[in-house]
Design an enzyme around this catalytic site. Structure first.
Site, short mmCIF file in Angstrom:
data_model
loop_
_atom_site.label_atom_id
_atom_site.label_comp_id
_atom_site.label_asym_id
_atom_site.label_seq_id
_atom_site.Cartn_x
_atom_site.Cartn_y
_atom_site.Cartn_z
N LEU A 1 7.92 39.40 -59.79
CA LEU A 1 7.66 40.14 -61.03
C LEU A 1 6.21 39.98 -61.46
CD1 LEU A 1 10.82 39.19 -63.11
CD2 LEU A 1 10.29 41.42 -62.12
N GLY A 2 5.65 38.86 -61.10
CA GLY A 2 4.28 38.64 -61.52
C GLY A 2 3.91 37.20 -61.34
N GLY B 1 2.90 34.06 -63.39
CA GLY B 1 2.77 33.46 -64.72
C GLY B 1 1.70 32.40 -64.70
N GLY B 2 1.44 31.84 -65.84
CA GLY B 2 0.44 30.79 -65.93
C GLY B 2 0.83 29.57 -65.11
N VAL C 1 6.67 34.44 -60.66
CA VAL C 1 7.95 34.71 -61.30
C VAL C 1 8.67 35.75 -60.47
CG1 VAL C 1 9.09 35.44 -63.43
CG2 VAL C 1 6.83 34.37 -63.55
N LYS D 1 11.34 31.36 -62.58
CA LYS D 1 9.95 30.96 -62.80
C LYS D 1 9.70 29.68 -62.03
CE LYS D 1 7.02 31.59 -66.46
NZ LYS D 1 7.09 32.36 -67.68
N ASP E 1 0.29 29.56 -76.76
CA ASP E 1 -0.19 30.63 -75.88
C ASP E 1 0.50 31.94 -76.24
OD1 ASP E 1 -1.83 31.72 -74.00
OD2 ASP E 1 -0.71 30.99 -72.26
#
Ligand SMILES: *[C@@H]1O[C@H](CO)[C@@H](O)[C@H](O)[C@H]1NC(C)=O
Ligand SMILES: *[C@@H]1O[C@H](CO)[C@@H](O)[C@H](O)[C@H]1NC(C)=O
Ligand SMILES: *[C@@H]1O[C@H](CO)[C@@H](O)[C@H](O)[C@H]1NC(C)=O
Ligand SMILES: *[C@@H]1O[C@H](CO)[C@@H](O)[C@H](O)[C@H]1NC(C)=O
Ligand SMILES: *[C@@H]1O[C@H](CO)[C@@H](O)[C@H](O)[C@H]1NC(C)=O
Ligand SMILES: *[C@@H]1O[C@H](CO)[C@@H](O)[C@H](O)[C@H]1NC(C)=O
Ligand SMILES: *[C@@H]1O[C@H](CO)[C@@H](O)[C@H](O)[C@H]1NC(C)=O
Length: 857
Positions: free
Chosen positions: A544-545, A547-548, A552, A566, A663
C-alpha cells in the site's frame, strides 16, 4: 476654551479620585501603624500574582484570612491562616470587625472586634516571633508567601512553613531537621469549610523517605521513594514540560518541592477531601478556558491503593484480576485470592537457599520485575555509594535481604537501572508495575524458583533471559522453515488456509502468556505464516505504501477480513517486552476516529502490526490531488475535521494513557468506506527511541510543515504541538493545499503565512479550495479558518486545547472565538532553516502527560 479646560480638569480629578482607592488597596504590607481591615486586601508587589485578604468560602459562614490568586478568575484559596478558628459570620458582615495587624514588637494577629459586643477584642489567630522585631512588617510576596520580617527584611516567620492544603511552586513539603518543622498538607473539611479535614499528606522519613496520604489515619496513597528524578509512584513526572521537581535528602532536611519555569504557568498541587479525581491533584490554570485543568491526580486506580495485593503481590491494572504473585510466590489465602481479594499477599514457594544452612548466599538468584513502583521502603536500607552490581552482592550477602533496586536511576544505561542501592529486608508490600516508566526491581529467589538446576551461582537472571531468547529464536526458525516449505508447496491453497502452523487467523491466534507476573492479554498474536498468507507473501502487488516505520501491505485473512499490515523493521530499538507493552497500550486505545489495531506478530527483529483496512486510503490522497479533491465537498471536509479533532481529543485526554501523536498529518488520517476519518500511527511514536523519553529532546523528529515552532526549534513538545499540527491540517483541508506548497501570489509565504495574510486582509474566504466551487457555508469556512489560525499561534499557551477546539468548531457565533495572533512559522524562510537542522522526518516518539483531564467534562 477656558471652560473646556476646566471640564477636562474636573474629569481628570474625578478619574483620579476614582482611581485613588484602588491605588491605596494595592499595597502589599501590614505595618504596626497600618492594619489590614476586612474591607481591603494586600496584593503582592511585583507582578500582582497573589492577594491576601479576608474571605468566606462559598456556602460557608465564617470569615478567614487567606491567600488566593489575583489572576485566576475562579477564586482559588491556596493558604488560610485561621482555618481552625474563623471569625463567626460572613465576611460582608465583618467588614468593620476583622483585622490583621502587626504589633510594634512583631506579633502578627487576626483580631475580631466582636461586633456589637464591643467590650473586647478577640484574637483568633496570632504568631509571635521568638524575639522582638524592630520595625516589623508582614508582606505578601509574589510567590504567595506571607512573610513576617523585621526592618532589615530578616524573616521571622513565613506562611510557606505552614502550608494548608496546597503546595505552590517553591513551597516545600517535608521535614526541616534544623527547625524541627514538619511541613504537611491537610485538606479542607469541605469546600465551604477550611478547617483541617481527615486527609493529610506528609513525608515519612523512615527507611528511604516517601510521601504518604492518610485519610482518617489510614494510609491511602504512597508516593514511593525518590528515584533521583521523580517519585517511583509518580512515574510520568519526567514528561512534564516547564517544571523542575526537586527532592532534598540530607542532614538538614528531607523535602520535596517543584518549580515552574515559565511565569505563564500557574500550577498547584492541592490536597482534596472531596475531589472526584483522587485526593491529590496537580492542576494548571487555563486562562483561555477560564478553568483549572487537571494535570495529574492520585490515587488514580486500584493499584494506587496502599498494598491492594499484600506482601509479595504485584498489582497491575492491565491484568484482570489486578493482583498476581511475584514469581516464586503463591497466594497465602487461595480462597480469598480466588474472590479477588489479594490483600493477604503471597508466600514464598521455596525457602531461600541461604536460610537452609548453606554457606554464604547458597544458590539464590534474582528475578527482575520491570517497570515497577518499588515496594514500601519504610524498612529498607539505603546505601547510595554502591553500584547496582555491588548492591546485588550486598543483597546476596545478607540472608534477610529479599530484593534490591537502584536508589538513583540517573545515569542508568536505561530507565530502571542506575546507581545506589535500596535493599528490602522483609516482605515486599505495595508493589505495582506500569506499562512503561517505572524502575527495575530485583527479587531474590531460591535456585529452584529461578528454574535452574542449581549450582549455577551467578547471573541467574541472565541465564533465564538467554534461555528465553534461544527458545524464541528456535521458534522463529521453525516458523520460518515452515513458512518457506509451505510457501513453496501451497501457493494455491493459502487462502483456504489448512496448514498446521498457520493457525486460522484471529480465532486461532494465541494469547501471549505472561512473564513473571502472568499478564492475560486480549490482543491476538498472528503468526508470520498467517500474515504471509494474507499478503501473498508480502507481495509487491499488495504493497500500500511506505510508512515512516516500514512498508505497509494490504492483506486478506481467511475469514475474508481485509487488513493492513504494517511492518516495523530495523528502526525499532526496543526490547520484546517493551514492544509488547506498547502494543497492548495501543490496542487499548479504541475510538471511532482511531484506526483499530487487530493484532501483532513478532519474529526475530521483525515486528508487525495488523490494523483494520481502510478502503479509502488516506486524506492526503484526496486532498492534494485535484482530481480527487473534487470528491470532498465542504460538508465532508467539515465532518472530517470534527472526526480528527475527536480522535485527537481522545488521545490527549480521554484515554488512559495520554498520548501525544507527534506526527499528525494528512497521510496519517485514513478514511474508511463511509469516509470516517481515522487517525493512524498514534502511539507508534512511543515505540521508538526509548532513550528519548525526556520531554526535551535534541533530536527532533516529525514532519516539516506540521511541526510546531517550539518543537522544531527547542525540541519541546506537548499536546499543544499536536494542536499546532492539527491547525495546519485544518487549513490544508480548507484550502486543499499543502502547507509546504509554493504560492504564486506571495512566494515567501507558506500556507500558514498565506492564510494569515488573507485573514488580516479580510479575504479569508479566498483560502477555500476552488474545487469546492464556492458551494459552502462561508461562515462555517471562516470559523474553521479562525480555529485553524488559533491552533497554529506561535506561543503554545495561546493555542487552544483539543477540547476547546471542539467547542469552537460547534460554536454558532464566531464572534465568541478569540482573535488569533501571528502563526508560528508563517514565513517560509524560517521553515527552510529548520529543514536543515533535522533528521529524516518519519517517526515521532512517545507521549507525555502535559494535559490529562479537563474538569467538567
Ligand atoms: C455555620 O457554621 C457552623 C460550623 O461550621 C455550623 O455548625 C452552622 O450550622 C453554620 N450555620 C449556618 C447558618 O450555616
Ligand atoms: C476599611 O475600614 C476601616 C475601618 O472600618 C477604615 O478605616 C478604612 O478606611 C476602610 N478602608 C477602605 C479602603 O475602605
Ligand atoms: C460579649 O462577648 C463575650 C465574650 O465573647 C460574651 O461572653 C458575652 O455574652 C457577649 N455579650 C453580648 C451582649 O453579646
Ligand atoms: C510529619 O507529620 C506526619 C503527619 O502528621 C507524620 O506521620 C510524620 O511522622 C511526621 N514526620 C516527622 C519526622 O515527625
Ligand atoms: C478540590 O476538588 C474540587 C472539585 O474537583 C476543586 O474545585 C478544588 O479546587 C479542589 N481543591 C484543591 C485544593 O485542589
Ligand atoms: C536444606 O537442604 C537440604 C539439602 O539441599 C534439603 O534436603 C532440606 O530439605 C533443606 N531444608 C529445608 C528446610 O529447606
Ligand atoms: C542484614 O540483615 C540484618 C538482619 O539480619 C539487618 O538488620 C541489616 O539491616 C541487614 N543489612 C543490610 C545491609 O541489609
Amino acid at each position: 476654551m477656558a471652560s473646556i479646560d476646566f471640564y477636562h480638569h474636573l474629569l481628570l480629578s474625578l478619574a483620579l479620585l476614582l482611581l485613588l482607592p484602588t491605588a491605596c488597596q494595592a499595597r502589599d504590607t501590614v505595618t504596626p501603624g497600618r492594619p489590614l481591615g476586612a474591607n481591603e486586601t494586600l496584593v503582592s508587589g511585583g507582578d500582582a500574582s497573589f492577594v491576601l485578604g479576608f474571605f468566606t468560602p462559598p456556602g460557608g459562614n465564617g470569615t478567614y484570612l487567606g491567600v488566593w490568586y489575583s489572576k485566576v478568575s475562579v477564586r482559588t484559596v491556596v493558604w488560610v491562616a485561621n482555618r481552625e478558628r474563623p471569625i463567626p459570620g460572613h465576611v460582608a458582615d465583618n467588614l468593620g470587625r476583622a483585622t490583621l495587624s502587626v504589633s510594634a514588637t512583631g506579633t502578627l494577629s487576626i483580631v475580631n472586634a466582636a461586633g456589637n459586643n464591643n467590650s473586647r477584642h478577640v484574637v483568633v489567630w496570632s504568631v509571635t516571633p521568638a524575639s522582638r522585631l524592630a520595625s516589623p512588617t508582614a508582606k505578601i510576596l509574589d510567590n504567595g508567601n506571607l512573610v513576617l520580617a523585621d526592618g532589615n527584611g530578616v524573616a521571622a516567620w513565613q506562611g510557606f512553613d505552614h502550608p494548608t492544603d496546597t503546595l505552590l511552586p517553591d513551597m516545600k513539603l517535608g521535614i526541616d531537621y534544623v527547625t524541627g518543622r514538619n511541613r504537611t498538607l491537610t485538606a479542607w473539611k469541605s469546600p465551604s469549610d477550611p478547617s483541617p479535614g481527615p486527609v493529610v499528606m506528609a513525608m515519612d522519613t523512615s527507611g528511604d523517605p516517601q510521601v504518604f496520604i492518610w485519610n482518617g489515619g489510614e494510609k491511602v496513597w504512597r508516593s514511593g521513594p525518590w528515584d533521583g528524578v521523580q517519585f517511583t509512584g509518580v512515574p510520568d513526572t519526567v514528561t512534564y514540560s516547564g517544571f523542575t521537581f526537586s527532592f532534598v535528602n540530607d542532614a538538614r532536611e528531607v523535602t520535596y518541592s517543584f518549580h515552574v519555569h515559565r511565569e505563564s504557568i500557574i500550577s498547584r498541587l492541592g490536597l482534596n477531601s472531596t475531589g472526584n479525581y483522587g485526593l491529590l491533584q496537580r492542576s494548571t490554570w487555563v486562562e483561555s478556558a477560564g478553568t483549572w485543568n487537571l494535570y495529574w491526580y492520585a490515587p488514580k486506580d486500584q493499584c494506587d491503593a496502599v498494598s491492594p495485593c499484600g506482601p509479595n503481590g504485584v498489582c497491575d491494572t492491565n491484568n484482570l484480576p489486578v493482583c498476581s504473585c511475584l514469581r516464586g510466590f503463591s497466594p497465602r489465602s487461595p480462597a480469598a485470592w480466588a474472590l479477588r481479594d489479594g490483600r493477604d499477599g503471597c508466600v514464598r514457594t521455596t525457602p531461600l537457599d541461604c536460610r537452609n544452612g548453606s554457606t554464604g548466599a547458597g544458590d539464590d538468584g534474582f528475578v527482575a520485575v520491570r517497570h515497577a513502583k518499588v515496594p514500601d521502603t519504610a524498612r529498607s536500607v539505603v546505601d547510595r555509594g554502591l553500584s547496582l552490581e555491588q548492591c546485588r552482592e550486598a543483597c546476596l550477602g545478607n540472608c534477610s535481604c529479599t530484593a534490591y533496586a537502584s536508589a538513583n536511576v540517573v545515569g542508568g544505561d536505561r530507565r530502571g537501572t542506575g546507581s545506589g542501592c535500596v535493599m528490602w529486608n522483609s516482605g515486599l508490600t505495595d508493589l505495582r508495575v506500569y506499562p512503561d516508566f517505572g524502575q527495575d526491581l530485583f527479587v531474590r529467589l531460591a535456585a529452584a524458583d529461578l528454574g535452574l538446576s542449581s549450582k549455577s551461582r551467578k547471573g541467574s537472571t541472565i541465564i533465564i533471559i538467554a534461555v528465553a531468547a534461544s527458545i524464541s529464536a528456535l521458534a522463529f526458525l521453525l516458523a520460518l522453515a515452515g513458512f518457506l516449505v509451505c510457501a513453496r508447496k501451497k501457493k494455491r491453497s493459502r487462502k483456504t488456509g489448512s496448514s498446521k502452523w498457520s493457525g486460522s487467523s484471529r480465532s486461532n491466534a494465541r494469547r501471549y502468556e505472561g512473564s513473571s507476573h502472568g499478564e492475560d492479554l486480549e490482543l491476538p498474536i498472528f503468526d508470520l505464516g498467517t500474515i504471509a498468507a494474507a499478503t501473498d507473501g508480502f507481495s509487491i502487488n499488495n504493497k500500500l505504501g511506505e510508512g515512516g516505520f516500514g512498508p505497509v501491505y494490504k492483506g486478506k485473512l481467511e475469514d475474508g477480513q481485509e487488513i493492513a499490515v504494517k511492518t516495523l523493521s530495523k528502526t525499532s530499538v526496543q526490547g520484546l517486552d517493551e514492544f509488547k507493552n506498547e502494543v497492548m497500550l495501543i490496542a487499548k486505545l479504541q475510538h471511532r476516529n482511531l484506526v483499530r489495531l487487530l493484532g501483532y506478530s513478532i519474529s526475530g527483529q521483525e515486528r508487525i502490526l495488523v490494523y483494520e483496512y481502510m478502503e479509502n486510503k488516506s486524506l492526503d490522497y484526496f486532498l492534494f490531488e485535484k482530481s480527487n479533491s473534487i470528491l470532498l465537498d465542504w460538508q465532508l471536509r467539515y465532518r472530517i475535521v470534527e472526526g480528527i479533532a475527536r480522535g485527537l481529543l481522545y488521545l490527549h485526554q480521554d484515554s488512559r494513557y495520554r498520548i501525544i501523536h507527534r506526527d499528525m498529518k494528512a497521510s496519517n488520517v485514513l478514511l474508511d468506506k463511509e469516509m470516517t476519518p481515522k487517525i493512524s500511527d498514534f502511539g507508534l511514536a512511543r515505540m521508538f527511541g526509548s532513550e528519548e523519553t525526556e520531554i526535551n529532546t535534541r533530536k527532533v523528529v516529525g514532519t516539516y510543515g506540521y511541526m510546531s515552532p517550539e518543537y522544531a526549534m527547542d525540541g519541546v513538545f506537548s499536546v499543544k504541538s499536536d494542536v499546532f499540527s492539527f491547525g495546519v491540517l485544518l487549513l490544508e483541508i480548507i484550502s486543499g493545499r499543502k502547507n509546504r506548497g509554493v504560492y504564486s501570489y506571495s512566494n515567501h509565504l507558506n500556507l500558514l503565512g498565506h492564510a494569515w495574510s488573507l485573514w488580516n486582509e479580510c479575504k479569508g474566504i479566498e483560502l477555500a479550495d476552488e474545487t469546492m466551487n464556492g458551494s459552502f457555508n462561508s461562515d462555517e469556512v471562516l470559523k474553521c479558518i479562525r480555529v485553524g489560525l488559533l491552533c497554529v499561534q506561535e506561543n503554545p499557551d495561546d493555542r487552544p486545547l483539543m477540547s476547546q477546539v471542539l467547542l469552537m468548531l460547534s460554536a454558532t457565533d464566531p464572534d465568541t472565538l478569540p482573535t488569533p495572533r501571528q502563526p508560528g512559522f508563517a514565513a517560509r524562510r524560517i521553515l527552510t532553516e529548520t529543514d536543515t537542522t533535522s533528521s529524516k522526518p518519519d517517526c515521532s516518539i512517545f507521549d507525555s502527560s502535559t494535559v490529562t483531564i479537563l474538569e467538567g467534562r
